[in-house]
Design a protein around this motif. Structure first.
Motif, PDB file in Angstrom:
ATOM      1  N   TYR A 121       0.827  -1.204   0.000  1.00  0.00           N
ATOM      2  CA  TYR A 121       0.000   0.000   0.000  1.00  0.00           C
ATOM      3  C   TYR A 121       0.865   1.259   0.000  1.00  0.00           C
ATOM      4  O   TYR A 121       1.830   1.361   0.764  1.00  0.00           O
ATOM      5  N   ALA A 122       0.497   2.220  -0.844  1.00  0.00           N
ATOM      6  CA  ALA A 122       1.135   3.537  -0.777  1.00  0.00           C
ATOM      7  C   ALA A 122       0.594   4.279   0.445  1.00  0.00           C
ATOM      8  O   ALA A 122      -0.583   4.157   0.790  1.00  0.00           O
ATOM      9  N   TYR A 123       1.457   5.024   1.091  1.00  0.00           N
ATOM     10  CA  TYR A 123       0.980   5.890   2.180  1.00  0.00           C
ATOM     11  C   TYR A 123       1.685   7.229   2.130  1.00  0.00           C
ATOM     12  O   TYR A 123       2.736   7.388   1.503  1.00  0.00           O
ATOM     13  N   ARG A 124       1.062   8.212   2.766  1.00  0.00           N
ATOM     14  CA  ARG A 124       1.656   9.535   2.927  1.00  0.00           C
ATOM     15  C   ARG A 124       1.629   9.885   4.401  1.00  0.00           C
ATOM     16  O   ARG A 124       0.805   9.361   5.159  1.00  0.00           O
ATOM     17  N   GLU A 125       2.513  10.764   4.800  1.00  0.00           N
ATOM     18  CA  GLU A 125       2.438  11.289   6.151  1.00  0.00           C
ATOM     19  C   GLU A 125       1.208  12.182   6.251  1.00  0.00           C
ATOM     20  O   GLU A 125       0.830  12.849   5.282  1.00  0.00           O
ATOM     21  N   ALA A 126       0.569  12.199   7.403  1.00  0.00           N
ATOM     22  CA  ALA A 126      -0.582  13.075   7.603  1.00  0.00           C
ATOM     23  C   ALA A 126      -0.135  14.537   7.564  1.00  0.00           C
ATOM     24  O   ALA A 126       0.989  14.866   7.934  1.00  0.00           O
ATOM     25  N   ASP A 127      -1.018  15.409   7.072  1.00  0.00           N
ATOM     26  CA  ASP A 127      -0.790  16.851   7.171  1.00  0.00           C
ATOM     27  C   ASP A 127      -1.205  17.300   8.570  1.00  0.00           C
ATOM     28  O   ASP A 127      -2.303  16.966   9.039  1.00  0.00           O
ATOM     29  N   HIS A 128      -0.354  18.053   9.213  1.00  0.00           N
ATOM     30  CA  HIS A 128      -0.643  18.503  10.575  1.00  0.00           C
ATOM     31  C   HIS A 128      -1.163  19.940  10.575  1.00  0.00           C
ATOM     32  O   HIS A 128      -0.695  20.782   9.807  1.00  0.00           O
ATOM     33  N   ALA A 129      -2.134  20.193  11.441  1.00  0.00           N
ATOM     34  CA  ALA A 129      -2.578  21.548  11.768  1.00  0.00           C
ATOM     35  C   ALA A 129      -2.732  21.572  13.288  1.00  0.00           C
ATOM     36  O   ALA A 129      -2.639  20.521  13.944  1.00  0.00           O
ATOM     37  N   TYR A 130      -2.964  22.743  13.849  1.00  0.00           N
ATOM     38  CA  TYR A 130      -3.064  22.847  15.305  1.00  0.00           C
ATOM     39  C   TYR A 130      -4.295  23.662  15.694  1.00  0.00           C
ATOM     40  O   TYR A 130      -4.458  24.799  15.249  1.00  0.00           O
ATOM     41  N   GLN A 131      -5.164  23.042  16.499  1.00  0.00           N
ATOM     42  CA  GLN A 131      -6.342  23.717  17.023  1.00  0.00           C
ATOM     43  C   GLN A 131      -5.950  24.453  18.301  1.00  0.00           C
ATOM     44  O   GLN A 131      -5.428  23.845  19.236  1.00  0.00           O
ATOM     45  N   VAL A 132      -6.184  25.751  18.322  1.00  0.00           N
ATOM     46  CA  VAL A 132      -5.796  26.580  19.473  1.00  0.00           C
ATOM     47  C   VAL A 132      -7.045  27.086  20.182  1.00  0.00           C
ATOM     48  O   VAL A 132      -8.021  27.492  19.550  1.00  0.00           O
ATOM     49  N   SER A 133      -7.008  27.055  21.491  1.00  0.00           N
ATOM     50  CA  SER A 133      -8.066  27.610  22.330  1.00  0.00           C
ATOM     51  C   SER A 133      -7.424  28.554  23.337  1.00  0.00           C
ATOM     52  O   SER A 133      -6.397  28.216  23.946  1.00  0.00           O
ATOM     53  N   VAL A 134      -8.009  29.745  23.498  1.00  0.00           N
ATOM     54  CA  VAL A 134      -7.461  30.724  24.449  1.00  0.00           C
ATOM     55  C   VAL A 134      -8.611  31.597  24.970  1.00  0.00           C
ATOM     56  O   VAL A 134      -9.588  31.830  24.250  1.00  0.00           O
ATOM     57  N   HIS A 135      -8.521  32.031  26.202  1.00  0.00           N
ATOM     58  CA  HIS A 135      -9.583  32.830  26.832  1.00  0.00           C
ATOM     59  C   HIS A 135      -9.081  34.228  27.146  1.00  0.00           C
ATOM     60  O   HIS A 135      -7.907  34.421  27.508  1.00  0.00           O
ATOM     61  N   PHE A 136     -10.011  35.203  27.033  1.00  0.00           N
ATOM     62  CA  PHE A 136      -9.730  36.581  27.424  1.00  0.00           C
ATOM     63  C   PHE A 136     -10.872  37.081  28.299  1.00  0.00           C
ATOM     64  O   PHE A 136     -12.046  36.820  28.016  1.00  0.00           O
ATOM     65  N   SER A 137     -10.533  37.807  29.347  1.00  0.00           N
ATOM     66  CA  SER A 137     -11.577  38.428  30.175  1.00  0.00           C
ATOM     67  C   SER A 137     -11.997  39.738  29.520  1.00  0.00           C
ATOM     68  O   SER A 137     -11.191  40.433  28.892  1.00  0.00           O
ATOM     69  N   PHE A 190     -14.176  33.078  24.740  1.00  0.00           N
ATOM     70  CA  PHE A 190     -13.562  31.787  24.417  1.00  0.00           C
ATOM     71  C   PHE A 190     -13.216  31.823  22.924  1.00  0.00           C
ATOM     72  O   PHE A 190     -14.100  31.736  22.071  1.00  0.00           O
ATOM     73  N   VAL A 191     -11.931  31.973  22.625  1.00  0.00           N
ATOM     74  CA  VAL A 191     -11.476  32.134  21.237  1.00  0.00           C
ATOM     75  C   VAL A 191     -10.895  30.809  20.746  1.00  0.00           C
ATOM     76  O   VAL A 191     -10.113  30.162  21.447  1.00  0.00           O
ATOM     77  N   HIS A 192     -11.275  30.424  19.520  1.00  0.00           N
ATOM     78  CA  HIS A 192     -10.760  29.198  18.901  1.00  0.00           C
ATOM     79  C   HIS A 192     -10.311  29.512  17.478  1.00  0.00           C
ATOM     80  O   HIS A 192     -10.967  30.277  16.767  1.00  0.00           O
ATOM     81  N   PHE A 193      -9.222  28.908  17.067  1.00  0.00           N
ATOM     82  CA  PHE A 193      -8.782  29.031  15.675  1.00  0.00           C
ATOM     83  C   PHE A 193      -7.850  27.883  15.330  1.00  0.00           C
ATOM     84  O   PHE A 193      -7.367  27.156  16.197  1.00  0.00           O
TER      85      PHE A 193
END
Length: 315
Positions: A121-137, A190-193
């Motif tokens: 089977y042919a395979y490829r490495e997965a593409d990585h991204a990063y889910q970020v969560s951060v809070h501000f008052s 609650f900020v997500h990106f």
């Protein structure tokens, strides 16, 4: 990479060699555009014995004899390497080994034929991204500057990572009222990106690479994620020590979190049940399945379409 059944010994995999097994097929995983390991036309036990008049016949996924094909390295001892492996080369590689057994006393010759099947089977490495969560008052959820603040934050973050050809996507926020034991009612954003590796100009970065670009894009998005983590670490210090007046919106200490998210290119998917030994890989979708997008699932075709490996649709 080779997947082993439970009853198989790890010794079936030698130095860049994968041995066959007459009892069942052996799964082998080859990164696209690289050379496969040598597929050995015998099992490990037989390889330790003297073999009289061996003859090897290798047949590829299309049913044709592989002898003399330009994309294979076939040794005189029956070892097969598939070079520059592509999606279309995935499938069953079957070798027949015939050899003689000679009775010592009578000199009687018996021909033995054994077959070995490798699913490659042919395979490829997965593409990585990063889910970020951060809070501000914030002062209140109905504050107009809340949305403006998040927009400005996105612009700052994008400028911080643009040289890595990464960008911020899927940005969103919600404001919640929170009652705390010590400070009563407070309001938080609650900020997500998503830190995405495919920002403007990413294709140009890959032009000088003669094969898949996952290694480059994954390295760059990891660097981008690290820069964003450093940004929020410094932001805490700036808001705390360098503003003379208390800002309306403040970073909530220790609220930053980052989670890696994997995706696969169209025609590839993940399946830790079918491909246990390559669970983290994006493995080519098999016949009768397809993947039209960058998710990690190969879907089953409702009809009899997609009879090839790596289908992006059922038609």
């Amino acid at each position: 990479r080779a997947e082993l059944k439970e009853e198989q010994s790890i010794d079936l995999i030698g130095k860049n060699e994968v041995y066959g097994d007459t009892r069942h097929e052996v799964n082998v995983y080859v990164k696209v555009f690289t050379n496969s390991p040598f597929l050995v036309c015998m099992d490990l036990a037989l390889s330790q014995e003297r073999i009289i008049d061996p003859n090897y016949l290798w047949v590829g996924p299309d049913g044709r004899d592989l002898q003399g094909q330009g994309y294979v390295n076939l040794t005189e001892t029956g070892k097969l390497m598939v070079m520059g492996f592509r999606v279309s080369m995935s499938g069953a590689y079957i070798c027949s080994l015939s050899h003689k057994v000679i009775e010592t006393t009578t000199e009687e010759e018996t021909e033995i034929v054994e077959a070995y099947k490798f699913m490659v089977y042919a395979y490829r490495e997965a593409d990585h991204a990063y889910q970020v969560s951060v809070h501000f008052s914030t002062v209140h959820c109905r504050l107009k500057t809340n949305g403006l603040f998040v927009e400005k934050l996105n612009k700052i973050l994008n400028s911080t990572i643009s040289h890595l050809t990464c960008h911020i996507t899927e940005s969103s926020y919600k404001c919640h009222s929170i009652r705390t034991p010590k400070n009563g009612l407070q309001y938080e954003l609650f900020v997500h990106f998503l830190v995405n590796p495919f920002g403007p100009g990413w294709e140009e970065v890959c032009h000088g690479i003669p094969y898949d670009c996952e290694d480059v894009t994954n390295r760059r998005v990891r660097q981008a994620a690290e820069r964003i983590g450093k940004f929020f670490h410094q932001l805490r210090h700036v808001l705390k020590n360098e503003f003379h007046a208390v800002p309306t919106i403040q970073y909530v200490e220790n609220s930053f979190s980052m989670t890696p998210i994997d995706s696969c290119r169209p025609g590839f998917g993940k399946n830790d049940h079918t491909h246990q030994n390559c669970a983290s890989c994006c493995v080519v979708c098999g016949p009768g399945t397809y993947s039209p997008n960058n998710e990690v699932t190969c879907w089953t075709c409702a009809s009899s379409g997609a009879r090839m490996y790596g289908a992006k649709s059922c038609y």
